[in-house]
Design a protein around this motif. Structure first.
Motif, mmCIF file in Angstrom:
data_model
loop_
_atom_site.group_PDB
_atom_site.id
_atom_site.type_symbol
_atom_site.label_atom_id
_atom_site.label_comp_id
_atom_site.label_asym_id
_atom_site.label_seq_id
_atom_site.Cartn_x
_atom_site.Cartn_y
_atom_site.Cartn_z
ATOM 1 N N ASP A 110 0.811 -1.219 0.000
ATOM 2 C CA ASP A 110 0.000 0.000 0.000
ATOM 3 C C ASP A 110 0.846 1.273 0.000
ATOM 4 N N ASP A 111 2.046 1.200 -0.596
ATOM 5 C CA ASP A 111 2.925 2.376 -0.605
ATOM 6 C C ASP A 111 2.867 3.160 -1.906
ATOM 7 N N GLY A 112 2.001 2.742 -2.839
ATOM 8 C CA GLY A 112 1.845 3.486 -4.087
ATOM 9 C C GLY A 112 2.933 3.276 -5.096
ATOM 10 N N GLN A 113 3.803 2.275 -4.893
ATOM 11 C CA GLN A 113 4.843 2.004 -5.873
ATOM 12 C C GLN A 113 5.067 0.501 -6.008
ATOM 13 N N LEU A 114 5.788 0.121 -7.057
ATOM 14 C CA LEU A 114 6.156 -1.256 -7.323
ATOM 15 C C LEU A 114 7.663 -1.417 -7.181
ATOM 16 N N GLU A 115 8.100 -2.659 -7.139
ATOM 17 C CA GLU A 115 9.533 -2.971 -7.076
ATOM 18 C C GLU A 115 9.876 -3.878 -8.252
ATOM 19 N N LEU A 116 10.733 -3.404 -9.136
ATOM 20 C CA LEU A 116 11.196 -4.218 -10.255
ATOM 21 C C LEU A 116 12.442 -4.978 -9.824
ATOM 22 N N ILE A 117 12.403 -6.295 -9.990
ATOM 23 C CA ILE A 117 13.541 -7.152 -9.664
ATOM 24 C C ILE A 117 13.992 -7.868 -10.930
ATOM 25 N N ILE A 118 15.245 -7.664 -11.299
ATOM 26 C CA ILE A 118 15.834 -8.379 -12.432
ATOM 27 C C ILE A 118 17.089 -9.080 -11.935
ATOM 28 N N VAL A 119 17.167 -10.378 -12.162
ATOM 29 C CA VAL A 119 18.324 -11.159 -11.745
ATOM 30 C C VAL A 119 19.030 -11.664 -12.994
ATOM 31 N N ASP A 120 20.269 -11.242 -13.191
ATOM 32 C CA ASP A 120 21.059 -11.738 -14.315
ATOM 33 C C ASP A 120 21.253 -13.244 -14.185
ATOM 34 N N CYS A 121 21.167 -13.952 -15.303
ATOM 35 C CA CYS A 121 21.363 -15.399 -15.266
ATOM 36 C C CYS A 121 22.835 -15.700 -14.990
ATOM 37 N N PRO A 122 23.144 -16.388 -13.891
ATOM 38 C CA PRO A 122 24.543 -16.672 -13.564
ATOM 39 C C PRO A 122 25.079 -17.845 -14.375
ATOM 40 N N PRO A 123 26.395 -18.058 -14.358
ATOM 41 C CA PRO A 123 26.945 -19.258 -15.002
ATOM 42 C C PRO A 123 26.342 -20.518 -14.397
ATOM 43 N N LEU A 124 26.273 -21.565 -15.191
ATOM 44 C CA LEU A 124 25.644 -22.800 -14.747
ATOM 45 C C LEU A 124 26.283 -23.329 -13.461
ATOM 46 N N PRO A 153 25.371 -8.939 -6.570
ATOM 47 C CA PRO A 153 25.629 -8.037 -7.700
ATOM 48 C C PRO A 153 24.869 -8.406 -8.964
ATOM 49 N N ILE A 154 24.361 -9.634 -9.057
ATOM 50 C CA ILE A 154 23.611 -10.025 -10.252
ATOM 51 C C ILE A 154 22.167 -9.527 -10.192
ATOM 52 N N THR A 155 21.773 -8.935 -9.074
ATOM 53 C CA THR A 155 20.384 -8.513 -8.888
ATOM 54 C C THR A 155 20.243 -7.003 -9.043
ATOM 55 N N HIS A 156 19.254 -6.603 -9.825
ATOM 56 C CA HIS A 156 18.936 -5.189 -10.021
ATOM 57 C C HIS A 156 17.580 -4.920 -9.375
ATOM 58 N N HIS A 157 17.538 -4.012 -8.436
ATOM 59 C CA HIS A 157 16.313 -3.676 -7.707
ATOM 60 C C HIS A 157 15.985 -2.219 -7.986
ATOM 61 N N ILE A 158 14.836 -1.983 -8.645
ATOM 62 C CA ILE A 158 14.485 -0.639 -9.102
ATOM 63 C C ILE A 158 13.064 -0.299 -8.655
ATOM 64 N N PRO A 159 12.892 0.576 -7.669
ATOM 65 C CA PRO A 159 11.546 1.062 -7.332
ATOM 66 C C PRO A 159 10.967 1.835 -8.515
ATOM 67 N N CYS A 160 9.659 1.669 -8.761
ATOM 68 C CA CYS A 160 9.063 2.290 -9.943
ATOM 69 C C CYS A 160 7.550 2.365 -9.787
ATOM 70 N N ASN A 161 6.921 3.051 -10.733
ATOM 71 C CA ASN A 161 5.469 3.087 -10.820
ATOM 72 C C ASN A 161 4.943 2.123 -11.877
ATOM 73 N N GLY A 162 5.856 1.565 -12.666
ATOM 74 C CA GLY A 162 5.480 0.628 -13.710
ATOM 75 C C GLY A 162 6.703 0.228 -14.509
ATOM 76 N N ALA A 163 6.560 -0.822 -15.314
ATOM 77 C CA ALA A 163 7.673 -1.302 -16.133
ATOM 78 C C ALA A 163 7.126 -2.102 -17.305
ATOM 79 N N VAL A 164 7.909 -2.133 -18.398
ATOM 80 C CA VAL A 164 7.585 -2.935 -19.569
ATOM 81 C C VAL A 164 8.718 -3.936 -19.774
ATOM 82 N N ILE A 165 8.377 -5.212 -19.855
ATOM 83 C CA ILE A 165 9.349 -6.280 -20.067
ATOM 84 C C ILE A 165 9.011 -6.976 -21.372
ATOM 85 N N GLU A 166 9.953 -6.952 -22.326
ATOM 86 C CA GLU A 166 9.741 -7.545 -23.647
ATOM 87 C C GLU A 166 10.809 -8.587 -23.931
#
Length: 296
Positions: free
Chosen positions: A217-231, A250-263
């Motif tokens: 209920d904080d009015g924002q979203l959290e975008l989480i992107i995790v880079d694929c590590p070596p096998l 370090p492989i994780t990107h955490h970005i507070p946002c109001n929205g995001a597009v993933i293609e």
């Protein structure tokens, strides 16, 4: 379907996933307590994907404003997605799924105790995501978690836990990441991702703490992107994910946002609170405080 007409007063629309754990006993206890409290209600049972969407749409289109879901995250997602105008509605949840991840973020207890929030409490604003033709209450995303779910659903034999374990092992040997283009806060970047998710809730997959800092209920979203590590390190990073320690990597990107597009490079498979759809893109934006939820 059971239908009861109770006159001109507001009626509670109870939507039940017939396949949910202990659905029969929960409905029986729910009816006993609603009757004792003088609540007027009607019950609708779902037994196939999409049924809860149709019920929620037709009931809200006809003026229904109060809804109670007995089921898991998927049933909650369908009801939310079906509402004509969530801002005109209140929602209560009795968690009865295999994961109940959103209920954890919302402080909703398991089983019939959750009904106390409806009977004795007041509905409070909560955020959700608009995602094109779908909505999401908890987490929407793509990546290895979606591949595991897809493999599970193709398996015909075994328990749910057994299927999940076998699918996980198969993905560990074959998954090489998903090439994605992500636009957030006016910037576009490319990733080869293990997981990419837009979070309103904190966890997924029946307790995996993907984004502990998320607040519903904080009015924002959290975008989480995790880079694929070596096998060779994939298993270790997944263990960190299970323990809620991946955000510090370090492989994780955490970005507070109001929205995001993933293609993706073509269509991608997206999970909305565990419900999988094939999409051209995941396009999520926050809707702040529009829905009223009975919660902890």
């Amino acid at each position: 379907m059971l239908f009861r007409s109770w006159g001109e007063k507001t009626v509670l629309n109870v939507i039940v996933n017939r396949k949910a754990r202990r659905a029969g006993k929960l409905v029986e206890k729910t009816e006993e307590r609603l009757k004792a409290a003088g609540v007027q209600y009607r019950i609708f049972y779902t037994d196939r994907p999409g049924a809860a969407i149709k019920y929620a749409h037709s009931l809200s289109e006809a003026g229904g404003t109060e809804f109670l879901v007995i089921g898991g995250d998927g049933t909650v997602n369908e009801v939310l997605s079906g509402l004509v105008d969530p801002a005109a509605c209140t929602l209560a949840i009795i968690p009865a799924g295999t994961g109940n991840d959103f209920a954890v973020a919302a402080g909703i207890p398991k089983g019939i105790k959750a009904l106390d929030l409806y009977l004795n409490g007041a509905a409070r604003p909560v955020d959700y995501m608009e995602c094109g033709t779908r909505r999401s209450m908890n987490i929407a995303g793509t990546g290895i978690d979606v591949e595991i779910l897809r493999r599970c659903r193709r398996m015909k034999h075994g328990t749910n836990k057994g299927k999940y374990f076998r699918a996980l092992v198969a993905c560990l040997f074959r998954y090489r990441g998903t090439k994605l283009r992500v636009t957030v806060n006016g910037e576009t970047r490319e990733y080869t991702a293990l997981i990419a998710a837009v979070c309103n809730g904190t966890q997924l997959g029946g307790g995996i703490p993907l984004c502990p800092p998320a607040v519903i209920d904080d009015g924002q979203l959290e975008l989480i992107i995790v880079d694929c590590p070596p096998l060779r390190t994939l298993v270790l990073e997944l263990v960190r994910l299970m323990r809620g320690k991946l955000l510090a990597r370090p492989i994780t990107h955490h970005i507070p946002c109001n929205g995001a597009v993933i293609e993706g490079e073509g269509n991608i498979f997206v999970q909305y609170d565990g419900e999988i759809c094939e999409e051209g893109a995941l396009n999520a934006r926050v809707v702040s405080g529009a829905l009223k939820l009975y919660r902890g």
